[in-house]
Design a protein around this motif. Structure first.
Motif, short mmCIF file in Angstrom:
data_model
loop_
_atom_site.label_atom_id
_atom_site.label_comp_id
_atom_site.label_asym_id
_atom_site.label_seq_id
_atom_site.Cartn_x
_atom_site.Cartn_y
_atom_site.Cartn_z
N ALA A 1 15.35 -5.86 2.18
CA ALA A 1 13.90 -5.70 2.29
C ALA A 1 13.27 -5.61 0.90
O ALA A 1 12.18 -6.13 0.67
CB ALA A 1 13.56 -4.46 3.11
N ALA B 1 10.35 -7.78 -0.81
CA ALA B 1 9.14 -7.11 -1.29
C ALA B 1 9.02 -7.25 -2.80
O ALA B 1 8.42 -6.41 -3.46
CB ALA B 1 9.13 -5.66 -0.87
N TYR C 1 4.63 -13.24 2.87
CA TYR C 1 5.57 -13.45 3.97
C TYR C 1 5.98 -12.12 4.57
O TYR C 1 6.52 -11.25 3.88
CB TYR C 1 6.80 -14.20 3.45
N GLY D 1 12.65 -5.50 6.48
CA GLY D 1 11.31 -5.03 6.22
C GLY D 1 11.21 -3.60 5.73
O GLY D 1 10.66 -3.33 4.67
N LEU D 2 11.75 -2.68 6.49
CA LEU D 2 11.43 -1.27 6.25
C LEU D 2 12.38 -0.60 5.27
O LEU D 2 13.55 -0.97 5.17
CB LEU D 2 11.44 -0.52 7.58
N ASP E 1 4.52 4.70 0.84
CA ASP E 1 5.36 3.95 -0.09
C ASP E 1 5.79 2.62 0.51
O ASP E 1 5.84 1.60 -0.17
CB ASP E 1 6.61 4.76 -0.47
N LEU F 1 4.41 -0.87 -1.56
CA LEU F 1 5.43 -1.29 -2.50
C LEU F 1 5.17 -2.63 -3.18
O LEU F 1 5.31 -2.77 -4.38
CB LEU F 1 6.81 -1.33 -1.82
N ALA F 2 4.76 -3.63 -2.38
CA ALA F 2 4.65 -4.97 -2.96
C ALA F 2 3.43 -5.13 -3.87
O ALA F 2 3.39 -6.02 -4.70
CB ALA F 2 4.61 -6.01 -1.85
N LEU G 1 1.99 -2.55 -5.74
CA LEU G 1 1.85 -1.50 -6.76
C LEU G 1 1.42 -2.02 -8.14
O LEU G 1 0.58 -1.40 -8.79
CB LEU G 1 3.16 -0.73 -6.91
N GLU H 1 -6.93 2.87 3.49
CA GLU H 1 -7.81 1.82 3.99
C GLU H 1 -7.05 0.88 4.92
O GLU H 1 -7.50 0.59 6.03
CB GLU H 1 -8.34 1.06 2.77
N ARG I 1 1.60 -4.01 4.26
CA ARG I 1 2.15 -4.20 2.93
C ARG I 1 1.68 -5.52 2.34
O ARG I 1 1.38 -5.62 1.16
CB ARG I 1 3.69 -4.19 3.01
N TRP I 2 1.61 -6.54 3.19
CA TRP I 2 1.25 -7.86 2.69
C TRP I 2 -0.24 -8.12 2.76
O TRP I 2 -0.78 -8.87 1.97
CB TRP I 2 2.06 -8.92 3.43
#
Lengths: 337, 324, 532
Positions: free
Chosen positions: A218, A222, C344, C353-354, C362, C366-367, C369, C389, C420-421
């Protein structure tokens, strides 16, 4: 506020989530941070002389060497690895500093060389443990032999040497930096602690480090670069271990390539006692600091009780088992289904 | 899923060839090199080499069951266990004139089994992660051994020299190794082998299939302890006495040997034979470097390089094997 | 075979309550499975279905209440104990070991620690028979499962269950990994077993499968048993309304108005794409502001296609290009794709994913930051504000960024992953089967969210294995078959039958035979229409 799309009349949308495991985690972290305090109380009650400036400072000096050595171990464990090359790196720094200083090198130049070698060790560890999913246990074990062997070959096994006076002062309990009455070793450790914790908590790198330890696949998706993180983690670890090796030179004044050997298990012990999970993705250096303090005081306590080094070792082993039984047990296989 | 493309030759080979073959080939190369360096090697010298290698070989074999059992399975305490056994022999049995062969052998095996049972309990029942549990028992066993036997002793009963004798066609210690191998071979004919591999490679699958994961792992730690006990016996004989500080030095070597022998440290792949081959390889490398009059410094350096290269090669090989 | 009117249930759950700490997962659950019936168990996520399965499989024991087997109260302490009571389970996750051969995977657990229960030959015969009756080649038993497809791996776990003596077979979403022909063979096989008096507990999200197979169905909602209904009552509409507690449960099937997008305004395109070595190449355009659905049966290239579009996997031939301010930029990898405005969302939530040890906040931030950072140090307050938000936009419950991600339900965890995306504000959002195993409420939220995003100009590409989902929320649907896009359906052509037909390599108006270029026909059961 922003527009929530959840429909007000949708009772099923959020089936009540299972309880967080936070309560248990909180409890054990309180335990971890209280344990040095408790240990200190026990120590002052049983061992006379601890409760003095010199007594506390000598504890802290010992702790700072172990603490510096354990930085790399903590981060390695947090990304799901382990670093067995720490003792070799300590030995490398120790030997280089003492022998080269005796040969008349400038201290700055020596530190620079040691730093470059440390970075090389860390980079090699990071790159190799990223290759083909190689187990860091074996990679760092091989690296340890390589480093120790290279140092011995380079110095021809020469163990004589000398250290600058300020290194000896840095680890002296009565030493003082800038007149504030704290030995430089302790100051160095505190500065390292501040930087390490800031990196863990406040930087993109820190977050990515946790992400990598938590779920590598993951993390890649990411946008985390595992190779980069590993290289940095093992390099920082090697740098801090070198600092520990340098400080150790202040104790003995002489060089020994095996001076770091006890730090193989004691760094792991400090991490474990601090409660950082060996599964990766969790923990913090702050916990390791608690672990470092507890193990240092524990050893002092046993020495004070006139228990020999062998039984100290036995007691330490038993203490690890008891602590882990309280807060570090694995889950049963059925709980992972 | 994906359409079958003509499989590259190397990949086909990697799939067909057993896991230990790369290490075996390396052993062959090392044997040739050693023979070319030492005139006496083929003429009986190899027997002595094997005698000196035997503690490591047995300890690597001992390491195998727990590594195979997966879940981060590892026994850091095999070295101290072997050390403890030699201390039991030298400091407990011999001073009390209990040096009859059968009694010493049984005591060695029982000591190993007891150490294994402690580890097994900690790992499978208390569920402490193996690396921590066995690190703690490493400290405990090594500390106890040194506490009981402060200084090395060299007084051993006559019969123990049997282990180090090279007068026969084969060195006697080879029979011990083969004996351990044979017991293991018999074990792999039972359902235990399948249970162990299944638990080692995917414990969740094994558990839901009905395998008693706890019992299978417990037994693996017990077997490791028993084999470490045998190794301790042989170590005592090879050293010609007991020294509590020697055993622990074998732990990391045994782990390196297991990795060299192609076992996966993640569990589920490999076997006792591979571990033994890995140990022989490791010892031959050290031996060769000594023969070529490398200093112990260079030896240590080369040892690191060889270990890393071998692990990388094994990893690459495994990657080929698993490629779709 | 005549059935006596009142028979003791094969397995019965009587007043079962199960708690994890303070949370009640199951409360006063009643379930009774008669001999020779296929019993459906349905409910949304968090309804307690999986707890029921775990209780019956011996993975956990109830806090209160009794499990009865053949009328006697029993304690199922382990999966082995459940098997001794002749209860066998096949899980959704294909639990096989890659280091053991197929046959060892099938028979592991039937032995003692040392004692083997059967000879090698007996094992082979028994397993081959089951494998072949499921239409799979016996060769899957010999090799190690590394090289097997997902469906073949699931055949192994089915075989594992079926070679054991059993009275109750639990299929926990076990059909979702199977291809259609294997599934049909399994259903036929279950019919035979049913006639011999064996029972099946069938847990499934798929209404079509439930309709084909079940005799009765029990519905769970929020840990409570809503009731058990007979086959003729168990219509999809009825079951859905029982599951949701609403009368308008069928509503979400209503298709949203498809919007026509300018065919010339392309934002992402595949040019002469090849997904596998022998598959024919194809072109694919993704239009600005549309929701493009990617459909197809499992293993037919849909998943490969979205990965190729996102740059996660290289294509075997051809190229993917993205529009960057009027010029075409080639997509060479997912990092570069991300810089070009493509985000993606990976498919398998747990594996790809997690981050289980991190908090919701977090996981979500993450992506992105680096966007809130200077020299690698992020501003915690800005990150937190953004996280809050996104969480309120997505309706993540609980609304607490410091909550552990493992405490969230599947649907909420998926929202975090999408968040996240979304936080990256991509031009093109590519989602790999985001709604698999997600409850209805969350699905509805998602459909609305995707609409909202496209209104704001984002382009969405979404893979789904469920036809209704594609119909519900997509403007156009590209159906993959045999590792290529077989057809792109839009407007009037976009119907259930057309998508289904395309999945099998047919056009709906040309039922005579395969019209597409020759590719390996995936299934031989094309004449069987699955209807809802």
């Amino acid at each position: 506020m922003s527009t929530a799309i959840t429909q007000g009349d949708a009772p099923v949308a959020a089936a009540s989530p299972p309880p967080p495991k936070r309560r248990a985690v909180r409890a054990s972290s309180v335990l971890v941070y209280l344990s040095p305090v408790a240990m200190f109380v026990v120590l002052t009650l049983t061992t006379p002389g601890v409760l003095s400036t010199t007594g506390v400072m000598s504890l802290l000096v010992l702790a700072s060497v172990l603490g510096l050595a354990a930085v790399g171990q903590t981060w390695a464990v947090m990304i799901g690895g382990i670093d067995l090359s720490i003792p070799a790196t300590i030995g490398m720094a120790n030997v280089l500093v003492t022998t080269l200083y005796a040969e008349g090198w400038g201290f700055g130049r020596i530190v620079l060389l040691v730093a470059v070698v440390s970075l090389a060790i860390g980079t090699a560890n990071g790159l190799l443990s990223s290759l083909f999913g190689l187990h860091p246990l074996v990679v760092t074990l091989g690296m340890a032999s390589l480093v120790t062997g290279s140092v011995l070959v380079a110095t021809d096994g020469n163990t004589g040497g000398d250290v600058p006076g300020f290194v000896t002062d840095a680890v002296s309990p009565v030493g003082s930096l800038w007149g504030i009455g704290v030995p430089a070793a302790v100051v160095l450790w505190l500065l390292t602690l501040a930087v390490v914790l800031a990196v863990e908590r406040r930087t993109v790198f820190g977050r990515r480090l946790y992400a990598l330890g938590s779920n590598e696949r993951a993390a890649r998706l990411a946008l985390v670069r595992p190779v980069m993180i590993r290289v940095v983690v093992y390099s920082v670890g090697a740098l801090c271990a070198s600092a520990a090796g340098l400080l150790l030179a202040g104790f003995s004044g002489g060089a020994s390539v095996s001076i770091g050997d006890p730090y193989l298990f004691s760094t792991i012990t400090a991490v474990v006692v601090g409660g950082t999970s060996l599964l990766g993705g969790a923990g913090t250096y702050a916990r390791t600091v608690a672990g470092v303090l507890v193990t240092t005081m524990f050893t002092t306590l046993l020495v004070g009780l006139e228990i020999g080094p062998n039984m100290q070792q036995v007691m330490l082993g038993i203490a690890i088992l008891l602590l882990i039984t309280v807060y570090g047990r694995d889950r049963h296989v059925a709980q992972r289904l | 899923m994906s359409a079958t493309v003509a499989t590259p030759l190397l990949q086909t080979v990697a799939r067909k060839v057993p896991y230990f073959v790369p290490a075996l080939v390396a052993v062959g190369v090392m044997l040739l090199l050693t023979a070319s360096e030492s005139e006496t090697f083929l003429d009986g010298g190899w027997k002595l080499v094997l005698v000196y290698a035997s503690p490591l070989v047995l300890l690597a074999m001992a390491q195998a069951p727990v590594v195979l059992s997966g879940g981060g399975g590892l026994d850091l305490s095999v070295g101290p266990t072997a050390g403890l056994v030699s201390v039991v022999i030298a400091a407990v049995l011999i001073p009390r004139d209990l040096s009859v062969a059968w009694l010493v052998i049984v005591a060695a095996i029982l000591t190993g089994a007891a150490a294994g049972a402690v580890n097994a309990t900690l790992v499978t029942l208390v569920r402490i992660p193996p690396i921590i549990a066995t690190l703690a028992t490493y400290l405990v066993f090594a500390g106890l051994a040194t506490q009981v036997l402060g200084a090395p002793t060299g007084f051993l009963p006559e019969w123990m020299s049997w282990f180090t004798s090279v007068d026969g066609v084969l060195p006697n210690v080879l029979y011990v190794i083969l004996g351990v191998g044979l017991v293991w071979l018999l074990l792999t004919r039972t359902a235990y082998w399948r249970n162990l591999l299944m638990v080692g490679s995917n414990d969740r699958a094994a558990y839901t299939a009905g395998v008693n994961v706890t019992a299978v792992r417990f037994l693996a730690y017990l077997l490791t302890g028993v084999m470490a006990g045998v190794a301790g016996l042989v170590l005592t004989a090879v050293l010609g006495g007991a020294d509590s500080t020697v055993g622990p030095t074998y732990t990391l070597q045994a782990i390196a040997a297991v990795a060299l022998g192609g076992l996966s440290l993640a569990g589920g792949r490999g076997g006792l034979f591979g571990a033994a081959v890995g140990a022989v390889l490791l010892f031959l490398i050290q031996n060769y470097l000594t023969l070529t009059e490398a200093s112990s410094f260079e030896l240590r350096m080369a040892y690191g390089v060889v270990l890393i290269v071998a692990i990388v090669a094994n990893g690459a090989w495994d990657r080929k094997r698993k490629a779709r | 075979m005549s059935t006596p009117p009142i028979e003791p249930a094969v397995v019965e759950l009587a007043g079962i309550t199960h708690r994890y700490g303070p949370t009640v997962a199951l409360s006063d659950c009643r379930l009774s499975i008669a001999p020779g019936e296929v019993h459906g168990l349905v409910g949304e996520n968090g309804s307690g279905k999986s707890t029921v399965v775990k209780l019956l499989s011996g993975i956990m024991r109830p806090t209160e209440g009794e499990v009865r087997v053949g009328g006697r109260a029993v304690e199922l302490r382990s999966p082995a104990a459940a098997q001794r009571h002749e209860i066998v389970t096949v899980f959704q996750e294909t639990l096989v070991s890659d280091e053991c051969s197929g046959i060892d995977n099938v028979f592991a657990g039937t032995d003692g620690i040392f004692r083997r229960a059967r000879s090698g030959r007996a094992e082979r015969q028994a397993a081959e028979q089951v494998v072949q009756s499921l239409g799979a080649p016996a060769s899957i038993l010999q090799s190690s499962p590394h090289h097997l497809s997902l469906a073949e791996r699931q055949v192994l776990t089915l075989t594992r269950a079926l070679v054991r003596p059993w009275r109750l077979l639990i299929l926990d979403e076990a059909t979702s990994a199977l291809d259609l022909s294997t599934r049909d063979r399994l259903f036929a096989l279950l019919d035979d077993h049913r006639r011999e008096g064996r029972s099946v507990l069938f847990v499934s999200h798929r209404m079509d499968e439930l309709e084909i197979l079940i005799d009765r169905a029990t519905v769970q909602r929020s840990g409570r048993t809503v009731g058990t209904v007979d086959k003729d009552e168990a219509t999809p509409a009825r079951l859905l309304s029982m599951m949701s507690g609403r009368s308008d449960a069928g509503e979400h099937h209503v298709r949203a108005e498809a919007r026509a997008r300018k065919a010339s305004d392309v934002v992402l395109r595949g040019v002469e794409l090849g997904l596998a070595a022998q598959a024919p190449a194809f072109d694919l355009d993704v239009r600005r502001g549309e929701i493009l659905g990617i459909g197809g049966l499992d293993g037919q290239g849909g998943s490969h296609l979205v990965e190729v579009l996102a740059g996660v996997r290289p294509s075997t031939s051809g190229r993917v290009e993205v529009d960057r301010d009027g010029s075409w930029t080639r997509v060479t990898g997912y990092r570069q794709a991300f810089r070009s405005g493509i985000a993606y969302v990976p498919g398998k939530r747990q594996e790809e994913g997690l981050f289980p040890s991190l908090t919701v906040g977090d996981n979500l931030s993450l992506a992105t930051l680096p966007r809130y950072s200077r020299v690698g140090v992020f501003r915690a307050s800005s990150v937190l504000a953004r996280v809050r938000e996104e969480m309120s936009r997505l309706g993540v419950v609980p609304h607490d960024p410091s909550y552990p991600i493992t405490g969230l339900s599947g649907g909420n965890a998926q929202k975090v992953l999408v968040g996240r995306w979304l936080a990256a504000e991509p031009d093109v959002l590519i989602l790999n089967d985001p709604l698999r195993g997600v409850d209805l409420g969350t699905k509805r939220d998602f459909y609305a969210l995707l609409r909202e995003l496209t209104e704001a100009g984002t382009t969405v590409v979404m893979l789904s294995t469920e036809i209704e989902e594609l119909l519900t929320c997509c403007d156009r649907v590209a159906v993959c078959q045999a590792e290529r896009v077989f057809d792109v359906l839009e407007g009037e052509e976009l119907t259930y039958d057309a998508v289904l037909a395309a999945m099998f390599g047919r056009h709906v108006d040309a039922p005579a035979g395969p019209t597409g270029p020759a590719g390996p026909a995936p299934h031989d059961s094309h004449d069987r229409k699955v209807t809802l």
